[in-house]
Design an enzyme around this catalytic site. Structure first.
Site, mmCIF file in Angstrom:
data_model
loop_
_atom_site.group_PDB
_atom_site.id
_atom_site.type_symbol
_atom_site.label_atom_id
_atom_site.label_comp_id
_atom_site.label_asym_id
_atom_site.label_seq_id
_atom_site.Cartn_x
_atom_site.Cartn_y
_atom_site.Cartn_z
ATOM 1 N N ALA A 1 -3.204 -18.808 21.655
ATOM 2 C CA ALA A 1 -1.921 -18.439 22.911
ATOM 3 C C ALA A 1 -0.668 -19.118 23.248
ATOM 4 C CB ALA A 1 -2.729 -17.015 24.139
ATOM 5 N N GLY A 2 0.226 -18.249 23.109
ATOM 6 C CA GLY A 2 1.165 -18.765 23.202
ATOM 7 C C GLY A 2 2.566 -19.004 22.717
ATOM 8 N N ASP B 1 3.702 -17.311 20.019
ATOM 9 C CA ASP B 1 3.828 -15.200 19.979
ATOM 10 C C ASP B 1 4.041 -14.258 21.416
ATOM 11 O OD1 ASP B 1 5.522 -12.912 19.440
ATOM 12 O OD2 ASP B 1 3.623 -13.179 17.403
ATOM 13 N N LYS B 2 4.286 -14.517 22.291
ATOM 14 C CA LYS B 2 3.668 -13.647 23.781
ATOM 15 C C LYS B 2 3.692 -12.515 23.805
ATOM 16 C CE LYS B 2 4.701 -18.340 26.239
ATOM 17 N NZ LYS B 2 3.312 -18.800 26.541
ATOM 18 N N ASN C 1 5.270 -27.964 29.172
ATOM 19 C CA ASN C 1 5.560 -26.351 29.285
ATOM 20 C C ASN C 1 5.274 -25.968 30.602
ATOM 21 O OD1 ASN C 1 3.726 -23.619 29.514
ATOM 22 N ND2 ASN C 1 2.492 -25.027 27.665
ATOM 23 N N PHE D 1 3.833 -17.727 31.604
ATOM 24 C CA PHE D 1 3.609 -16.373 31.471
ATOM 25 C C PHE D 1 4.869 -15.454 31.143
ATOM 26 C CE2 PHE D 1 -0.896 -16.568 33.313
ATOM 27 C CZ PHE D 1 -1.303 -17.538 31.998
ATOM 28 N N ASN E 1 -7.664 -15.126 30.624
ATOM 29 C CA ASN E 1 -6.561 -16.929 31.247
ATOM 30 C C ASN E 1 -6.277 -17.785 32.528
ATOM 31 O OD1 ASN E 1 -4.630 -18.984 31.581
ATOM 32 N ND2 ASN E 1 -3.586 -18.827 29.335
ATOM 33 N N SER F 1 -4.225 -22.024 32.940
ATOM 34 C CA SER F 1 -2.798 -22.152 32.686
ATOM 35 C C SER F 1 -2.734 -23.109 34.188
ATOM 36 C CB SER F 1 -1.581 -20.667 32.715
ATOM 37 O OG SER F 1 -0.392 -21.754 32.895
ATOM 38 N N ASN G 1 0.721 -23.311 35.141
ATOM 39 C CA ASN G 1 2.391 -23.762 35.459
ATOM 40 C C ASN G 1 2.465 -21.664 36.170
ATOM 41 O OD1 ASN G 1 2.889 -25.409 34.093
ATOM 42 N ND2 ASN G 1 2.309 -24.084 32.118
ATOM 43 N N LYS H 1 -10.854 -18.930 28.687
ATOM 44 C CA LYS H 1 -10.126 -19.718 28.475
ATOM 45 C C LYS H 1 -10.143 -21.145 29.708
ATOM 46 C CE LYS H 1 -6.330 -21.880 26.307
ATOM 47 N NZ LYS H 1 -4.659 -21.655 25.077
ATOM 48 N N THR I 1 -9.618 -25.860 24.886
ATOM 49 C CA THR I 1 -9.077 -25.745 26.588
ATOM 50 C C THR I 1 -7.989 -25.541 26.350
ATOM 51 O OG1 THR I 1 -8.633 -27.930 26.526
ATOM 52 C CG2 THR I 1 -10.608 -28.109 27.199
ATOM 53 N N GLY J 1 -0.766 -30.914 23.101
ATOM 54 C CA GLY J 1 -0.696 -31.837 21.567
ATOM 55 C C GLY J 1 -1.949 -32.683 21.175
#
Length: 364
Positions: A67-68, A70-71, A116, A120, A182, A185, A187, A223, A251, A277
């Site tokens: 996920a992320g 292609d939001k 990032n 969302f 989720n 996150s 963020n 997640k 994760t 990454g």
């Protein structure tokens, strides 16, 4: 080919580069013949030994899109044509929302990583679900949808957050092959507090009850963050298993900056956000191992974090993952990555005389 154009993309702001790539994929998304040509160009393999059967679904390959990327499900058919065995779309929220203030996406080339703090951004769960419904038949692989909490919704009272997740779930459940909750996150303000066992239990129970009443028993996974300690991992695994969730995605991104090559000055300039990454790989492997040991063999475990080669994918599978997902590795390696990993796994099975992925991952 990608190694030729990557320097051009990396010379641009990451947000602009992503926008250009998504626009370039428009014809592939819209035209079935171009998707067939793409599958041929990346040498997509359909070796039956790569199949993973989990959650009542058949995944033609264990390699999925995280996920992320292609939001809004704008290019789900195009991404699937690169050889992914599933695509996870979103994260979507009940309320449409813009990204966090720009700049909010950064490359760390020395570490093959991204940071990032997008938060969302999406057009809203109902809008994205309608788009998926129109295109679902052309995706050809299982579709996961990640749901998160709308930014404007507080955790006080918790009922508001629960109802916000329920609204997203009701919007997407009829078009999803599985749904990922989720709660990890970094963020969205206070979101990770929803990983606490008592809060998570309330949310899982509400979603599962709604799934039964809605008549669509779509598999639900949660997640989790790599920054949980062992006790926190065990607690949310226990809650997920006891509630009846179908799996764990391990994760999400990390807030840690330990062990990076990127300078402290550059990290200070970038500021807050979730790191993804290569630097996440070892921690994700640790979490996957612990999750698998805690939940047993029946639940689905999806490993995410630093997968960018057949070696890292195989290590994640051997750690206990049923499926793996890529995101940052796809950006650094390019669109042939899922197919390259799949071919590499087939070659490893051939060399080991393995008749299945299970045989391959059991052999060291």
């Amino acid at each position: 080919m990608y190694h030729v154009v990557r320097p051009l993309f990396f010379s641009m702001n990451p947000t602009r580069a992503h926008s250009i790539v998504m626009s370039a994929l428009g014809p592939v998304e819209g035209l079935a013949p171009l998707r067939a040509l793409t599958r041929a160009a990346v040498r997509t393999t359909r070796d039956p030994r790569l199949e993973v059967r989990k959650m009542g679904l058949v995944f033609p390959s264990p390699i999925g899109l995280a996920a992320g990327l292609d939001k809004n499900a704008d290019r789900a058919r195009a991404f699937a044509s690169f050889g992914f065995g599933h695509v996870e779309l979103g994260t979507v929220t009940a309320q449409a929302q813009a990204p966090n203030p720009f700049p909010n996406l950064f490359r760390l080339p020395a570490d093959r990583a991204l940071i990032n703090r997008l938060g969302f951004p999406n057009e809203g769960a109902s809008v994205v679900a309608a788009r998926i419904a129109r295109r679902k038949n052309g995706i050809l692989v299982p579709v996961g949808i990640s749901i998160g909490k709308s930014r404007s919704v507080s955790l006080d009272p918790l009922d508001d957050a629960r109802n916000d997740y329920l609204a997203s779930f009701r919007a997407v459940r009829s078009v999803a092959d599985f749904v990922v909750i989720n709660v990890s996150s970094p963020n969205t303000k206070d979101l990770r507090a929803m990983q606490a066992a008592d809060v998570a239990r309330m949310l899982f129970d509400a979603l599962l009850e709604d799934a039964e009443q809605g008549g669509v028993r779509v598999p639900l996974l949660v997640k989790i963050a790599p920054d949980l300690d062992n006790e926190g991992i065990d607690a949310i695994c226990d809650v997920a298993k006891n509630a009846g969730l179908s799996g764990i995605v391990a994760t999400n991104t990390t807030v840690s900056r330990d062990g990076l090559t990127t300078t402290n000055e550059e990290l200070a300039r970038i500021g807050a956000g979730g790191l993804s990454g290569k630097p996440l790989f070892l921690r994700s492997i640790e979490v996957v191992k612990r999750v698998r040991a805690r939940v047993g063999s029946q639940m689905c475990v999806i490993g995410v974090g630093g997968v960018d080669s057949v070696d890292t994918a195989l290590a994640m599978l051997r750690a206990g993952a049923d499926l793996v997902q890529v995101f940052t590795g796809f950006i650094y390696v390019g669109p042939t990555l899922p197919s390259t990993i799949a071919h590499g796994l087939v070659a490893r099975m051939d060399a080991a005389g393995a008749q299945s992925l299970a045989e391959l991952t059991a052999s060291i």
